[in-house]
Design an enzyme around this catalytic site. Structure first.
Site, short mmCIF file in Angstrom:
data_model
loop_
_atom_site.label_atom_id
_atom_site.label_comp_id
_atom_site.label_asym_id
_atom_site.label_seq_id
_atom_site.Cartn_x
_atom_site.Cartn_y
_atom_site.Cartn_z
N ASP A 6 -67.38 37.46 -90.92
CA ASP A 6 -66.93 38.68 -90.26
C ASP A 6 -67.13 39.89 -91.16
O ASP A 6 -67.48 39.76 -92.34
CB ASP A 6 -65.46 38.55 -89.83
CG ASP A 6 -64.60 37.83 -90.87
OD1 ASP A 6 -64.98 37.79 -92.04
OD2 ASP A 6 -63.54 37.29 -90.47
N ASP A 27 -51.35 34.26 -87.96
CA ASP A 27 -51.27 34.16 -86.50
C ASP A 27 -52.25 33.14 -85.93
O ASP A 27 -52.47 33.08 -84.72
CB ASP A 27 -51.49 35.54 -85.85
CG ASP A 27 -52.87 36.13 -86.16
OD1 ASP A 27 -53.70 35.44 -86.81
OD2 ASP A 27 -53.13 37.27 -85.74
N HIS A 75 -55.54 32.93 -86.57
CA HIS A 75 -56.94 33.31 -86.38
C HIS A 75 -57.85 32.59 -87.37
O HIS A 75 -57.43 32.24 -88.47
CB HIS A 75 -57.15 34.84 -86.45
CG HIS A 75 -56.95 35.46 -87.80
ND1 HIS A 75 -56.17 36.58 -88.01
CD2 HIS A 75 -57.45 35.15 -89.03
CE1 HIS A 75 -56.21 36.91 -89.28
NE2 HIS A 75 -56.97 36.06 -89.93
N GLU A 118 -58.59 36.70 -83.04
CA GLU A 118 -57.14 36.84 -82.94
C GLU A 118 -56.63 36.06 -81.72
O GLU A 118 -57.42 35.66 -80.85
CB GLU A 118 -56.78 38.32 -82.83
CG GLU A 118 -57.20 39.16 -84.05
CD GLU A 118 -56.30 38.95 -85.28
OE1 GLU A 118 -55.74 37.85 -85.45
OE2 GLU A 118 -56.16 39.91 -86.07
C1 F6R Z 1 -61.97 36.23 -93.77
C2 F6R Z 1 -61.51 35.72 -92.48
C3 F6R Z 1 -60.06 35.52 -92.18
C4 F6R Z 1 -59.26 34.96 -93.36
C5 F6R Z 1 -57.81 34.86 -92.97
C6 F6R Z 1 -56.95 34.34 -94.11
O1 F6R Z 1 -63.39 36.30 -93.78
O2 F6R Z 1 -62.30 35.48 -91.64
O3 F6R Z 1 -59.96 34.62 -91.09
O4 F6R Z 1 -59.78 33.72 -93.72
O5 F6R Z 1 -57.33 36.09 -92.57
O6 F6R Z 1 -56.96 35.29 -95.12
P1 F6R Z 1 -56.45 34.93 -96.58
O7 F6R Z 1 -57.35 33.87 -97.08
O8 F6R Z 1 -56.60 36.21 -97.37
O9 F6R Z 1 -55.04 34.49 -96.44
#
Ligand code: F6R
Length: 260
Positions: free
Chosen positions: A66, A135, A137, A142
């Site tokens: 992303d 959440d 994702h 989301e």
């Molecule tokens: C990042 C991504 C997100 C993260 C998620 C967890 O490229 O796609 O899905 O993996 O928000 O974030 P962290 O690892 O910072 O807790």
């Protein structure tokens, strides 16, 4: 889904083992890379093994999950820049072979369609690293995301923007509202998915992903349909699992040759 519950450093080593084994077998492997905190231990481990001469990424290519929309080319939190700093600059992976959705594209639907095609043209992702949001994702899909979604623009939830404010000097107003993300169907097309989560803040999302019903309310639950998913958790992230003891026993009894 295989669930492994071990200290974070050990889970990072297991993920790195799987990546190194893949590259040994397929030097031109295609990796799917995640940003955020969860995979950082894996990137440290890969950099260490590269320095020790144990693995070369010279033939590898990579696709990011992303990208924020609208962050300037040089912004340190632009995910392409983050992945260069956290991983690519520390190994021999050619930056030209690291692809990400174009968050500065004029024509966003076209950029997303081209990104999907680029993944297909590369032969698909062999191993996709993932984190999970509080959440539920994955990527930035989301809650409410289509389970059949492909790369597209999404609006981040308030919770995700609060969670990510730590990367923007704790100022939630500086976290972009929009991102481009691989869809749930895009992610599900990877041949092996390795998801890492640490800490109690992820416990409910992990429980819903592994043990809840498959539902767009917890987007990561789509991974229950995937034939090869490794979920690597520390004790905190595993705290809400109903079958925690079973997962521990299963991993302990696993023949070593099987790998992840
Ligand atoms: C990042 C991504 C997100 C993260 C998620 C967890 O490229 O796609 O899905 O993996 O928000 O974030 P962290 O690892 O910072 O807790």
């Amino acid at each position: 889904m295989e669930v492994v519950i071990k200290p974070a450093q050990e889970t990072a080593r297991l993920a790195a083992d799987a990546i190194v084994a893949l590259i040994d077998a397929k030097p031109d492997a295609v990796l799917g890379l995640a940003t955020g905190s969860s995979p950082l231990g894996v990137y440290d481990e890969l950099a260490k093994r590269h320095r020790a001469g144990e693995v070369s990424f010279a033939g590898v290519s990579a696709f990011l999950l992303d990208e924020y929309v609208g962050l300037a080319q040089e912004h340190p939190q632009r995910y392409r820049n983050v992945i260069l700093t956290e991983l690519v600059d520390r190994i021999d992976l050619d930056p030209a072979r690291v692809h990400g959705p174009d968050g500065l594209a004029q024509d966003i639907p076209l950029a997303c369609a081209r990104y999907e095609q680029a993944i297909v043209d590369a032969g698909g992702v062999d191993l996709q690293l993932l984190g999970i949001g509080t959440d539920g994702h994955i990527g930035f899909n989301e809650p409410g995301s289509s389970l059949a979604s492909r790369t597209r623009i999404k609006t981040l939830t308030g919770q995700t923007r609060v969670d990510n404010a730590r990367f923007f000097d704790d100022d939630v107003d500086r976290v972009p509202h929009h991102c481009l993300t691989q869809g749930l169907a895009t992610i599900s097309a990877a041949r092996h998915i390795v998801l890492l989560a640490q800490g109690g803040g992820k416990a409910e999302a992990v429980h819903q992903m592994v043990e809840g019903p498959v539902s767009a309310m917890w987007p990561a639950s789509i991974l229950q349909h995937h034939p090869h998913v490794s979920v690597l958790l520390d004790e905190g992230a595993a705290a809400r699992l109903q079958l925690g003891d079973y997962y521990r026993q299963a991993f302990q009894a696993k023949p070593e040759w099987q790998g992840l």
